[in-house]
Design an enzyme around this catalytic site. Structure first.
Site, PDB file in Angstrom:
ATOM      1  N   LYS A 169       0.955 -29.741  61.503  1.00  0.00           N
ATOM      2  CA  LYS A 169       0.969 -28.715  62.550  1.00  0.00           C
ATOM      3  C   LYS A 169       2.425 -28.310  62.722  1.00  0.00           C
ATOM      4  O   LYS A 169       3.251 -29.125  63.129  1.00  0.00           O
ATOM      5  CB  LYS A 169       0.389 -29.274  63.855  1.00  0.00           C
ATOM      6  CG  LYS A 169       0.331 -28.242  64.972  1.00  0.00           C
ATOM      7  CD  LYS A 169      -0.361 -28.788  66.222  1.00  0.00           C
ATOM      8  CE  LYS A 169      -0.354 -27.733  67.320  1.00  0.00           C
ATOM      9  NZ  LYS A 169      -1.081 -28.144  68.527  1.00  0.00           N
TER      10      LYS A 169
ATOM     11  N   THR B 242      -9.205 -29.018  72.018  1.00  0.00           N
ATOM     12  CA  THR B 242      -9.457 -27.684  72.561  1.00  0.00           C
ATOM     13  C   THR B 242     -10.734 -27.079  71.999  1.00  0.00           C
ATOM     14  O   THR B 242     -11.459 -26.379  72.696  1.00  0.00           O
ATOM     15  CB  THR B 242      -8.250 -26.765  72.242  1.00  0.00           C
ATOM     16  OG1 THR B 242      -7.110 -27.360  72.838  1.00  0.00           O
ATOM     17  CG2 THR B 242      -8.430 -25.377  72.787  1.00  0.00           C
TER      18      THR B 242
ATOM     19  N   THR C 154      -5.881 -30.385  67.759  1.00  0.00           N
ATOM     20  CA  THR C 154      -4.956 -30.011  66.686  1.00  0.00           C
ATOM     21  C   THR C 154      -3.705 -30.890  66.635  1.00  0.00           C
ATOM     22  O   THR C 154      -3.107 -31.043  65.571  1.00  0.00           O
ATOM     23  CB  THR C 154      -4.513 -28.542  66.845  1.00  0.00           C
ATOM     24  OG1 THR C 154      -3.949 -28.359  68.146  1.00  0.00           O
ATOM     25  CG2 THR C 154      -5.671 -27.600  66.637  1.00  0.00           C
ATOM     26  N   ASP C 155      -3.323 -31.481  67.769  1.00  0.00           N
ATOM     27  CA  ASP C 155      -2.030 -32.182  67.814  1.00  0.00           C
ATOM     28  C   ASP C 155      -1.902 -33.272  66.751  1.00  0.00           C
ATOM     29  O   ASP C 155      -0.869 -33.398  66.111  1.00  0.00           O
ATOM     30  CB  ASP C 155      -1.807 -32.819  69.195  1.00  0.00           C
ATOM     31  CG  ASP C 155      -1.469 -31.793  70.261  1.00  0.00           C
ATOM     32  OD1 ASP C 155      -1.523 -30.583  69.960  1.00  0.00           O
ATOM     33  OD2 ASP C 155      -1.155 -32.193  71.400  1.00  0.00           O
TER      34      ASP C 155
HETATM   35  N1  ASP Z   1      -3.664 -31.495  72.883  1.00  0.00           N
HETATM   36  C1  ASP Z   1      -4.842 -30.939  72.277  1.00  0.00           C
HETATM   37  C2  ASP Z   1      -5.364 -31.950  71.273  1.00  0.00           C
HETATM   38  O1  ASP Z   1      -4.756 -32.159  70.271  1.00  0.00           O
HETATM   39  C3  ASP Z   1      -4.563 -29.641  71.641  1.00  0.00           C
HETATM   40  C4  ASP Z   1      -5.692 -29.100  70.808  1.00  0.00           C
HETATM   41  O2  ASP Z   1      -6.809 -29.490  70.845  1.00  0.00           O
HETATM   42  O3  ASP Z   1      -5.439 -28.197  70.053  1.00  0.00           O
HETATM   43  O4  ASP Z   1      -6.393 -32.509  71.499  1.00  0.00           O
END
Ligand code: ASP
Length: 447
Positions: free
Chosen positions: A262, A107, A183-184
């Protein structure tokens, strides 16, 4: 015509879309059974069917209209192309530390096109820099895109590339490295690099965002500023994760790469240090160290890169009634190690004992973490734990199950000797476990 213009459309619907010469973002009208639907053609999931056209109505709602033989599709207007022009790069101050930003996607490196609803990995790392001009007051930035991936698609092969790229940057003499990441699975990548990059001379700081940079509530700019500040000036030289400490923009927490998880799907303060304290926090552009137990920044340190990983490691979460044959499957398919995420202090049902014994007898390393997340496994309290210890299961202290899995993936990239692997697993390499728990730390590190 590029695939992106029709993203997600296929089969019959794609033919219609092509015939009437509309692209994603164009205004279209579908007349069907006396009803008229007008809106902007928006992308579909690649797993969607080939029967529906999806449009964004003026009201903002998206609807899928099934294309029946009587449906008439017309182009009403050409969509304006979303134009994002990055502002010019701010001037670099040669007196400032040098930080390299490596973008892997997620993201933080995405922009949402609100007209069509599409999320695109369109921001280059230098765009990130230019949309957060405050960075120019902290460091001289050099930026590059390594991948454009959502982090659920990152694999150990990507960790290898990340580790090597960071090493190149450090060889070039940067004062710190920032890795922009989804973040995942950021916690997994941070753990992987914590093991792969040893004797770091400077900090390596992962950063992500829960909300993309073009949303008013985005945490991207504050997180990025915190990460760059930590990379440029923090006194530690470890792999860390910098993310919001609270839901407000007031503080950024800097977590050790092997201890971070997370813990919330959407909150800005989703990341927590588990079973320890964060290394530092950043408030009003100041770094406050929260522990003195960290590896010190020392540019004279010679970095050791150990970037190999082996994927023959499994993480298995136990649940009541679980089929014990799951363990056999991994043994029969040549896996070298299994991390069990057991209940409470480190238990699984005794129906699993036999397959666990078979795994150990076949030379598979079996280790135990707790699905409680907070706290330490203690397998000497109950019979179940003692029986598992007797079978050869290795307790993982207060290590996160994910970190233990990454550690074993890394260990078997270094050696295929079982005894050496066990020794490495029990050695504290990057602060991934502690010998004893400090009373009350669970309370303070909870979300
Ligand atoms: N699904 C995304 C990822 O981990 C969520 C994010 O970027 O926060 O790439």
């Amino acid at each position: 015509m590029s695939a992106e213009k029709f993203s997600g459309y296929k089969g019959e619907v794609l033919e219609v879309v092509r015939r009437v010469d509309v692209e994603i973002g164009d205004l279209i009208r579908i007349t069907k059974g006396g009803q008229v639907f007008e809106g902007i053609l928006i992308p579909r999931s690649e797993y969607g069917d080939d029967k529906h056209i999806v449009i964004k109505l003026r009201s903002g709602y998206n609807i899928g209209v099934r294309l029946t033989p009587d449906a008439k599709v017309e182009k009403v207007g050409k969509g304006e192309k979303p134009a994002f022009v990055a502002p010019p790069l701010p001037e670099q101050n040669p007196a400032l530390p040098k930080v390299s930003i490596i973008s892997t996607g997620g993201t933080i490196a995405s922009r949402v096109d609100y007209r069509t609803g599409a999320v695109r990995p369109a921001l280059t790392a230098s765009d990130l820099y230019s949309v957060v001009p405050e960075l120019a007051d902290i460091a001289r930035i050099d930026a590059q895109i390594l991948f454009s991936l959502y982090s659920e698609n990152i694999t150990p092969a990507h960790w290898t590339k990340m580790a090597k790229t960071v090493a190149e940057k450090i060889e070039e003499g940067v004062d710190g490295v920032v890795i922009a990441h989804g973040t995942d699975t950021m916690g997994y990548s941070a753990a992987a690099l914590s093991f792969a990059l040893q004797n770091l001379p400077v900090p390596v700081v992962f950063v992500g965002s829960q909300r993309s940079a073009d949303r008013p509530s985005s945490d991207a700019a504050t997180n990025l500023t915190g990460a760059v500040l930590a990379a440029a000036k923090a006194p530690f030289a470890e792999v860390a994760v910098a993310m919001h400490a609270t839901v407000s923009d007031k503080a950024i927490a800097v977590h050790r790469g092997t201890r971070v998880r997370k813990c919330h799907t959407s909150r800005r303060d989703a990341f927590k240090t588990i079973n320890a304290q964060p290394i530092a926090k950043i408030e009003e552009n100041h770094i406050v160290m929260l522990t003195d137990d960290y590896k010190k920044r020392d540019p004279s340190q010679k970095l050791t890169v150990k970037p190999n990983f082996s994927e023959e490691v499994a993480l298995i979460k136990f649940y009541p009634g679980m089929n014990p044959a799951v363990i056999d499957w991994y043994v029969d398919n040549g896996y070298k190690a299994i991390v069990l995420e057991g209940t409470g202090l480190g238990h699984v049902a005794n129906s699993l004992f036999q397959p666990i014994k078979r795994a150990v007898d076949n030379g598979v390393l079996v280790a135990m973490a707790s699905q409680c997340i907070w706290g330490r496994v203690n397998m000497s309290v109950y019979d179940t734990g003692r029986d598992l210890l007797a079978l050869g299961v290795i307790p993982l202290e207060d290590m996160l199950a994910e970190t233990a899995t990454v550690k074993l993936i890394w260990i078997f990239g270094q050696t295929s000797n079982a005894e050496e692997a066990k020794k490495l697993l029990k050695t504290n390499i990057a602060g991934e476990f502690s010998e004893r728990s400090i009373y009350g730390e669970e309370e303070t590190s909870k979300p």
